[in-house]
Design a protein around this motif. Structure first.
Motif, short mmCIF file in Angstrom:
data_model
loop_
_atom_site.label_atom_id
_atom_site.label_comp_id
_atom_site.label_asym_id
_atom_site.label_seq_id
_atom_site.Cartn_x
_atom_site.Cartn_y
_atom_site.Cartn_z
N GLU A 116 0.82 -1.13 -0.07
CA GLU A 116 0.08 0.10 0.01
C GLU A 116 0.74 1.23 0.14
O GLU A 116 2.00 1.30 1.05
CB GLU A 116 -0.83 -0.13 1.14
CG GLU A 116 -2.24 0.60 1.10
CD GLU A 116 -2.92 0.49 2.60
OE1 GLU A 116 -3.38 1.45 3.14
OE2 GLU A 116 -3.16 -0.85 2.76
N THR A 117 0.54 2.15 -0.96
CA THR A 117 1.28 3.46 -0.88
C THR A 117 0.62 4.46 -0.24
O THR A 117 -0.71 4.78 -0.54
CB THR A 117 1.60 3.88 -2.20
OG1 THR A 117 2.38 2.74 -2.97
CG2 THR A 117 2.30 5.17 -2.52
N THR A 118 1.22 5.29 0.91
CA THR A 118 0.88 6.36 1.26
C THR A 118 1.60 7.61 0.81
O THR A 118 2.84 7.83 0.80
CB THR A 118 1.22 6.30 2.77
OG1 THR A 118 0.75 5.10 3.21
CG2 THR A 118 0.46 7.59 3.71
N THR A 119 0.53 8.45 0.20
CA THR A 119 0.98 9.66 -0.45
C THR A 119 1.75 10.75 0.51
O THR A 119 1.25 10.87 1.76
CB THR A 119 0.02 10.58 -0.87
OG1 THR A 119 -0.66 9.55 -1.91
CG2 THR A 119 0.59 11.79 -1.86
N GLY A 120 2.90 11.30 0.02
CA GLY A 120 4.09 12.08 0.94
C GLY A 120 3.64 13.39 0.42
O GLY A 120 2.95 13.95 -0.72
N PHE A 121 4.42 14.46 1.29
CA PHE A 121 4.42 15.70 0.87
C PHE A 121 5.00 16.21 -0.40
O PHE A 121 4.48 16.95 -1.10
CB PHE A 121 4.98 16.77 2.03
CG PHE A 121 3.95 16.89 3.17
CD1 PHE A 121 3.12 18.06 2.97
CD2 PHE A 121 3.89 15.93 4.24
CE1 PHE A 121 2.32 18.28 4.32
CE2 PHE A 121 2.92 16.03 5.16
CZ PHE A 121 2.04 17.33 5.35
N LYS A 122 6.11 15.55 -0.48
CA LYS A 122 6.71 15.65 -1.85
C LYS A 122 5.80 15.33 -2.94
O LYS A 122 5.76 16.19 -3.85
CB LYS A 122 8.07 14.64 -1.92
CG LYS A 122 8.81 15.01 -3.32
CD LYS A 122 9.94 13.94 -3.24
CE LYS A 122 10.66 13.99 -4.75
NZ LYS A 122 11.42 12.88 -5.14
N GLU A 123 5.22 14.14 -3.02
CA GLU A 123 4.53 13.67 -4.25
C GLU A 123 3.16 14.48 -4.47
O GLU A 123 2.67 14.66 -5.58
CB GLU A 123 4.12 12.18 -3.99
CG GLU A 123 5.47 11.47 -4.29
CD GLU A 123 6.72 11.40 -3.23
OE1 GLU A 123 6.06 12.03 -2.10
OE2 GLU A 123 7.63 10.56 -3.41
N ILE A 124 2.56 15.06 -3.38
CA ILE A 124 1.42 15.79 -3.49
C ILE A 124 1.71 17.11 -3.97
O ILE A 124 0.79 17.93 -4.58
CB ILE A 124 0.69 15.76 -2.23
CG1 ILE A 124 -0.67 15.86 -2.45
CG2 ILE A 124 1.17 16.90 -1.17
CD1 ILE A 124 -1.80 15.29 -1.33
N GLY A 125 2.99 17.51 -4.03
CA GLY A 125 3.39 18.63 -4.71
C GLY A 125 3.84 19.84 -3.94
O GLY A 125 3.94 21.03 -4.32
N PHE A 126 4.60 19.48 -2.61
CA PHE A 126 5.21 20.48 -1.87
C PHE A 126 6.59 20.67 -2.22
O PHE A 126 7.23 19.84 -2.88
CB PHE A 126 4.87 20.00 -0.38
CG PHE A 126 3.86 20.29 0.23
CD1 PHE A 126 3.79 21.53 1.30
CD2 PHE A 126 2.52 19.72 -0.04
CE1 PHE A 126 2.72 21.90 1.83
CE2 PHE A 126 1.49 20.08 0.74
CZ PHE A 126 1.59 21.30 1.71
N LEU A 127 6.85 21.81 -1.96
CA LEU A 127 8.39 22.37 -2.47
C LEU A 127 9.16 21.84 -0.94
O LEU A 127 8.54 22.13 0.13
CB LEU A 127 8.66 23.57 -2.52
CG LEU A 127 8.03 24.25 -3.73
CD1 LEU A 127 8.37 25.90 -4.00
CD2 LEU A 127 8.36 23.42 -5.09
#
Length: 509
Positions: free
Chosen positions: A288-299
RNA sequence: GGCGCGUUGGUCAAUCGGCUAAGACGCCUCCCUUUCACGGAGGAAUGACGGGUUCGACUCCCGUACGUGCUACCA
């Protein structure tokens, strides 16, 4: 002390790296750099049952993304190698033994079943969590309760056993927390924590003290949830004879869930729709993958900045800080005592600020992959222009695709309904003739375009309010985006005319 | 249950005994812009409660309440 500061972050490689973990890393990093000291990464992989294969590499990846690299680590090495506790395993036994010899610890032979039985039997309304402590240890099977001969025998037979600390009775243990001040504990209420497990691995309690000592750690930051076990650690420092060099402790406030109360967990993120981990984490067990801040589009800069302010501020009211500024201004005595609820809206605001103020060139490589995924490619010069035009309306990196799509492709759908609401024949005639006029336009610039638009418009007895929004919808697809004539200039004559004509066709007569 | 820690607007928070209680996010209104956004101007919204100490308490002390953490051979 300024040259001797050494701090460490000591994660257990068991899964994704949580917001709170990153903040602890950040405060470690800031403190170390502020004082010109060293920041050490130590992997606390003492629990073989919970070990997760890729978790350690994942931690490095997160540190790298955040730009919070340690000075010493298992990967980088350093003067106190090894930095993985599993590789330091042989080290711990002697210290545990030393404690037993000095009477500060003892062997315990109780099986898991026996422990369960004790907890079950003693459990009642007033004592829901019976402890292995001064009240119960003599009823258990250990080197304190058993006949010495029997103990030797058990040891000789290599009977599985642990080493537990013998918590003293009626003693007050105190220390000064850098954030909270004086804190006192009554040792009678603390249990005889296991120091060395049956598999020969130390528990966190032993390992943290031994390694902090061996690695010359001067300041130890950790989450508030560790406060109740502080007396164990304090006593260990004393019993091992290292009390004078014990690090100064700082127990950081918790990061709480946005709604209700309680520690923020991965579950809350899933439930409320925001990331909790720094980067995507794929659980090797469940896939299962949990979305990270990086991948959701944070700098990363925005992420770090946001985290720094969650529990700390410099008192000036300033909220946007570069990492260098944070290093300069960070001070532990401005860290709050109380936990802070995580506010995703505010987190996004930070990111929006960073995107708005970032150079287009910096944004380009970050945004490009998102465009490509959407089937958009163009030369850098063009993409750079688009980025400059739309960045102020982008909160997260993927927003660039939505906000910029029409610069590259004809909109898949246009908001016809909004035009149709006030559509008239004379508007249609206006657009038809304007498209014709555009063919002979001398210069394809937004100024020229606007002038010809206005002139034609007036000739048809129309006002801006009548036709400007329809034009926008024809070109963009919806009611958003930068100046419409700039857009027309960017996409070029052919595309502009095509979009207008296509829309006219869809509108019918 | 016990122990620890905490408590200023919905959220993040300033204040280190003088408060007419900053600022930010979010929300609302208006301006700019005949789009969206940015930007600008306003607005609603806060000291858990009860006792002390003090000329004066959001600030100090004590109690209460509430919240939260821990109470594993997990960290």
């Amino acid at each position: 002390m300024s040259n001797r500061v050494r701090v460490r972050f000591a994660p257990s490689p068991t899964g994704g790296l949580h917001l709170g973990g990153v903040r602890t890393i950040l405060y470690n990093y800031l403190f170390a750099h502020h004082h010109g000291g060293q920041f050490v990464l130590r992997i606390e992989d003492t629990d073989q049952n919970r070990y997760v294969a890729d978790a350690e590499q994942y931690i490095y990846d997160c540190l790298e993304w955040c730009g919070l690299l340690p000075d010493e680590s298992p990967l980088k090495g350093g003067p106190y190698t090894p930095y993985r506790q599993s590789e330091r395993k042989p080290l711990y036994y002697q210290y545990a033994q030393q404690l037993v010899d000095a009477g500060y610890a003892y062997y315990a032979f109780d099986t898991v079943e026996e422990l369960e039985k004790m907890r079950h039997d003693l459990k009642n309304e007033h004592n829901p969590n019976p402890q292995y402590d001064h009240k119960t240890r003599m009823q258990m099977r250990n080197s304190l309760s058993l006949d010495p001969k029997e103990v030797v025998e058990l040891l000789n037979k290599q009977t599985p056993h642990v080493i537990r600390i013998k918590m003293p009775h009626n003693k007050t243990v105190s220390f000064t927390d850098m954030i909270r001040g004086e804190i006192h504990f009554d040792t009678s209420l603390v249990d005889d924590k296991v120091l060395l497990k049956a598999d020969g691995m130390p528990t966190y309690h032993l390992a943290v003290v031994v390694d902090d000592h061996l690695m010359q750690i001067t300041h130890a930051f950790r989450g508030e949830e560790w406060l109740p076990s502080a007396p164990v650690h304090l006593l260990l420092w004393e019993y091992l004879g290292w009390k004078e060099s014990m690090p100064q402790w700082a127990h950081l406030p918790l990061i709480l869930k946005p709604d209700g109360n309680g520690k923020l967990s991965k579950r809350d993120g899933d439930r409320l729709g925001f990331p909790v981990f720094a980067m995507d984490w794929k659980d090797p067990k469940t896939n299962e993958t949990t979305t990270g801040f990086k991948e959701i589009g944070f700098l990363p800069q925005a992420f770090v900045n946001m985290l720094a302010l969650l529990g700390w501020n410099d008192g000036s009211g300033q909220e946007i800080f570069s990492l260098d500024e944070l290093v300069q201004r960070f001070s532990i005595d401005r860290v709050h005592k109380g936990g802070a609820k995580f506010d995703y809206e505010k987190a996004k605001w930070f990111n929006h600020q960073y995107i708005q103020h970032a150079a287009d060139e910096l944004l380009l490589p970050l945004v490009k992959p998102y465009f490509e995924k959407a089937g958009i490619s163009a030369d850098d010069a063009y993409m750079l222009q688009v980025i400059g035009l739309i960045k102020e309306r982008c909160t997260l990196l993927p927003d660039f695709v939505q906000q910029g799509y029409f610069f590259f492709h004809t909109p898949k759908e246009i908001d016809l309904a909004s035009i149709q609401a006030k559509w008239e024949d004379r508007k249609k005639q206006f657009f038809e003739s304007w498209v014709e006029i555009l063919q002979s336009l001398e210069q394809w610039t937004h100024d020229e375009l606007e002038q010809s638009f206005n002139k034609t418009m007036e000739a048809h007895g129309l006002k801006k309010g009548d036709v400007l929004l329809p034009l926008r919808i024809m070109l963009v697809g919806g009611k958003y985006g930068p100046g419409v004539f700039v857009i027309a200039e960017m996409i070029g004559k052919a595309e502009t005319c095509n979009r207008v004509k296509a829309a006219l066709a869809q509108l019918g007569n």
